[in-house]
Scaffold this motif. Structure first.
Motif, short mmCIF file in Angstrom:
data_model
loop_
_atom_site.label_atom_id
_atom_site.label_comp_id
_atom_site.label_asym_id
_atom_site.label_seq_id
_atom_site.Cartn_x
_atom_site.Cartn_y
_atom_site.Cartn_z
N ASP A 93 19.79 -59.22 -27.44
CA ASP A 93 20.43 -60.22 -27.02
C ASP A 93 21.41 -59.72 -25.98
O ASP A 93 22.40 -58.99 -26.55
CB ASP A 93 21.26 -61.32 -28.23
CG ASP A 93 21.80 -62.32 -27.79
OD1 ASP A 93 22.13 -62.54 -26.51
OD2 ASP A 93 21.83 -63.48 -28.45
N ASN A 123 17.15 -59.68 -23.27
CA ASN A 123 16.88 -61.09 -23.15
C ASN A 123 18.21 -61.86 -23.06
O ASN A 123 19.06 -61.32 -22.73
CB ASN A 123 16.46 -61.55 -24.83
CG ASN A 123 16.10 -63.12 -24.80
OD1 ASN A 123 15.55 -63.43 -23.94
ND2 ASN A 123 16.28 -63.56 -25.99
N LYS A 124 17.90 -63.21 -22.66
CA LYS A 124 18.93 -64.05 -22.17
C LYS A 124 19.64 -63.69 -20.77
O LYS A 124 20.74 -63.98 -20.54
CB LYS A 124 20.03 -64.23 -23.11
CG LYS A 124 19.37 -64.65 -24.48
CD LYS A 124 20.43 -65.21 -25.62
CE LYS A 124 19.63 -65.47 -26.74
NZ LYS A 124 20.57 -65.61 -28.04
N VAL A 152 13.34 -63.36 -20.39
CA VAL A 152 14.10 -64.63 -20.82
C VAL A 152 13.04 -65.02 -21.93
O VAL A 152 11.96 -65.26 -21.59
CB VAL A 152 14.30 -65.83 -19.83
CG1 VAL A 152 14.73 -66.93 -20.41
CG2 VAL A 152 15.37 -65.26 -18.82
#
Length: 177
Positions: A93, A123-124, A152
Motif C-alpha cells: 500500500d 498499489n494505490k 492500482v
C-alpha cells in the motif's frame, strides 16, 4: 495446457484480494472473515487462509493466483501457499509507510524460504499521497534488479501489467539458469 502458480502477498490491507478480484475469470474463492483485532480499524474483513483466482493468458497458459493472508497470526499459510509457486508479487500500500517494515519481513520470509522470482507492485498509485515506486524501493532497501512497479489493484489493466511483468521476470530468470 501449462499452469503457472503465482502468489500475491503483502501486509494487511495492501490490496491482495482486490488485485485477484480485478483479473480473475472465475468467482474468486475467498476466505475473508470479519476482522476482530486491530485490523478492524483498517478494514471490516480480512483474509484468514487464502484467495484463489484464475486467468487464461493464452490458449495454452493459465495463471493460478493465490493471495496470502496479511496478518501475522495467519502467516503459517505462507509456507503452504508458496509450495509450487513459480513467481511472487509483493503488493504494498503506497499510502501507508507504516506497513513498509512488515513488507520487508514478508519479502525476507519468501526469498529466504525459496528462490523465486518476485516483483513489488506499489498499489494505490492513483491516490494523491502515494509514495513513488522509487521512494518505496529505497525505503524497502531493494536492489536495482528487483522490479518495483506502480499498480492500482482495482484496475484490471493495471493488474494485467503487473502479472505480465512477473511473467517476463520468470522467463528471464529461467533463461539465466
Amino acid at each position: 495446457m501449462q499452469t503457472v502458480k503465482m502468489v500475491i502477498t503483502g501486509a494487511v490491507a495492501a490490496g491482495k484480494t482486490e488485485f485477484i478480484k480485478a483479473i480473475s475469470e472465475i468467482d474468486v474463492v475467498s476466505t475473508e472473515r470479519k476482522a476482530t483485532d486491530e485490523t478492524s480499524l483498517i478494514k471490516k474483513e480480512t483474509t484468514v487462509a487464502m484467495d484463489f483466482g484464475r486467468i487464461a493468458i493464452a490458449d495454452d497458459l493459465v495463471l493460478h493466483l493465490f493471495g496470502t493472508p496479511g496478518q501475522k497470526r495467519f502467516d503459517f499459510m505462507w509456507e503452504i501457499l508458496s509450495e509450487g509457486m513459480l513467481g511472487l508479487i509483493v503488493l504494498i500500500d503506497s499510502t501507508r509507510p507504516d506497513t513498509f517494515r512488515e513488507t520487508i519481513r514478508i519479502i525476507e520470509f519468501f526469498t529466504g524460504y525459496r528462490k523465486t522470482p518476485f516483483i513489488v507492485a506499489c498499489n494505490k498509485q492513483d491516490l494523491e499521497n502515494a509514495w513513488s515506486p522509487e521512494d518505496i524501493r529505497y525505503s524497502l532497501r531493494l536492489s536495482s534488479d528487483v522490479k518495483v512497479i506502480p499498480c492500482v489493484s482495482k484496475d484490471r489493466d493495471s493488474v494485467k501489467k503487473v502479472l505480465l511483468e512477473l511473467l517476463y521476470t520468470i522467463l528471464a530468470d529461467a533463461e539465466e539458469d
